[in-house]
Design an enzyme around this catalytic site. Structure first.
Site, PDB file in Angstrom:
ATOM      1  CB  CYS A  29      -1.036   0.147   1.238  1.00 56.62           C
ATOM      2  SG  CYS A  29      -2.330  -0.984   1.128  1.00 56.62           S
ATOM      3  CG  HIS A  57      -3.232   3.513   2.137  1.00 57.99           C
ATOM      4  ND1 HIS A  57      -3.440   2.776   0.833  1.00 57.99           N
ATOM      5  CD2 HIS A  57      -2.635   1.986   2.752  1.00 57.99           C
ATOM      6  CE1 HIS A  57      -3.736   1.712   1.396  1.00 57.99           C
ATOM      7  NE2 HIS A  57      -3.624   1.438   2.301  1.00 57.99           N
ATOM      8  CG  ASN A  65      -6.515  -0.773   1.459  1.00 59.70           C
ATOM      9  OD1 ASN A  65      -5.372  -0.045   0.204  1.00 59.70           O
ATOM     10  ND2 ASN A  65      -6.251  -0.963   2.871  1.00 59.70           N
TER      11      ASN A  65
END
Length: 321
Positions: A113, A248, A278
């Site tokens: 990520c 993020h 996500n």
């Protein structure tokens, strides 16, 4: 002094949207349970004919058009991904082929990520060294294909997508960037591939994505504010001057906790995880593209980026739009 400036953005999402109510049809969960714990309402999943490559290509094409840069001007393609369909060729090389980037070298980068920030940092290093002037940086993921869809603690979180930025060496843009990792804590978030038997080893079955959610939460809410404070200490800017914070997009509670620890108004934190979940390495550039196309990013705005992910990895960047 030459630095790295974002001059164009693009993004791509799969056609199919999966809602929380859809998940409740085959999981012991509900829309309320998911929303209150994560902030996520819907996410997009790659279907037939869609892949990490196709999403990366579409996002890259849009970023090129938005930047006004011709394919011949791109000298490097960097794709951040941890969910490529192939070991090789790289997603970057597939993007180069599809977009006709004949003067570019290409490669993939894996930092989960945090991948887009690590790729942006890599592009910056190439630019300030004088090796190249214009780079296409992409974050693209199809993590839905690594998930155990019977595990409600993880499968409700992730979506697929891609975001891209064209960056170029100019006098203004990136002010400071940091990246860190801690491999000693890698086991809290991991996914293994399936490997076949060899003449000297037995077959090992792959394991879907697994996560110690509490450990990841504690890591994120402590490390991200510390990293941002470290970043700001290296500049002559203050957090009060920051116009937009693009974190993020993992969990709304994490974003709220980071805002509180930094004593910053939550209104400065851009959010789209409610619609996309996500998307790992795609989350920051995907959100930047949405903000750019909606006119929320003005020339001269101070933008703070920060990401965290498996590895464990984390980083932050401060830039002038």
């Amino acid at each position: 002094m030459i630095t790295t400036r974002i001059i164009g953005t693009g993004s791509a999402l799969p056609v199919h949207t999966l809602t929380n109510d859809d998940l409740s049809k085959f999981l012991d969960t509900s829309d309320e349970w998911i929303r209150t714990r994560t902030g996520i309402c819907t996410r997009q999943l790659a279907g037939d004919g869609e892949s990490t490559v196709t999403l990366a290509v579409e996002a890259g094409k849009k970023a090129l058009l938005n930047s006004g840069v011709s394919p011949e001007e791109i000298q490097m393609v960097l794709v951040a991904t941890c969910s490529s369909e192939n070991y090789f060729p790289s997603v970057g090389c597939r993007v180069q082929e599809a977009l006709g980037l004949t003067h570019a070298s290409a490669m993939d980068l894996s930092a989960a990520c945090s991948g887009f920030l690590f790729a942006l940092h890599t592009a910056h290093a190439y630019i300030v060294s004088g090796y190249c002037r214009t780079v296409l940086v992409i974050g693209a993921e199809t993590l839905s294909r690594t998930i155990d869809w019977s595990d409600r603690s993880t499968c409700v979180l992730f979506g697929d997508g891609a975001g891209a930025c064209v960056v170029r060496g100019e006098e203004t843009g990136l002010i400071q960037i940091l990246q860190h990792s801690d491999g000693t804590k890698g086991d809290v978030l991991m996914a293994n591939t399936r490997r076949t038997a060899t003449p000297v080893s037995s077959e090992r079955e792959g394991m879907p994505l697994s996560m110690d959610g509490q450990a990841v939460f504690r890591f994120a809410v402590k490390t991200v504010p510390e990293c941002i404070q470290e970043l700001m200490a290296k500049t002559d800017r203050s957090l009060e001057e920051v116009d937009h914070v693009v974190l993020h997009q993992a969990n709304s509670r994490i974003i709220e906790s980071v805002a509180k620890r930094l004593h910053m108004p939550l209104e400065k934190f851009a959010i789209n995880l409610d619609r996309h979940g996500n998307t790992s390495a795609a989350s920051i550039p995907l959100l930047l593209d949405e903000m750019n196309r909606e006119g929320r990013l003005k020339k001269g705005d101070l933008v703070l980026l920060s990401g965290f992910g498996a590895g464990l990895t984390w980083g932050a960047a401060l830039l002038e739009w």
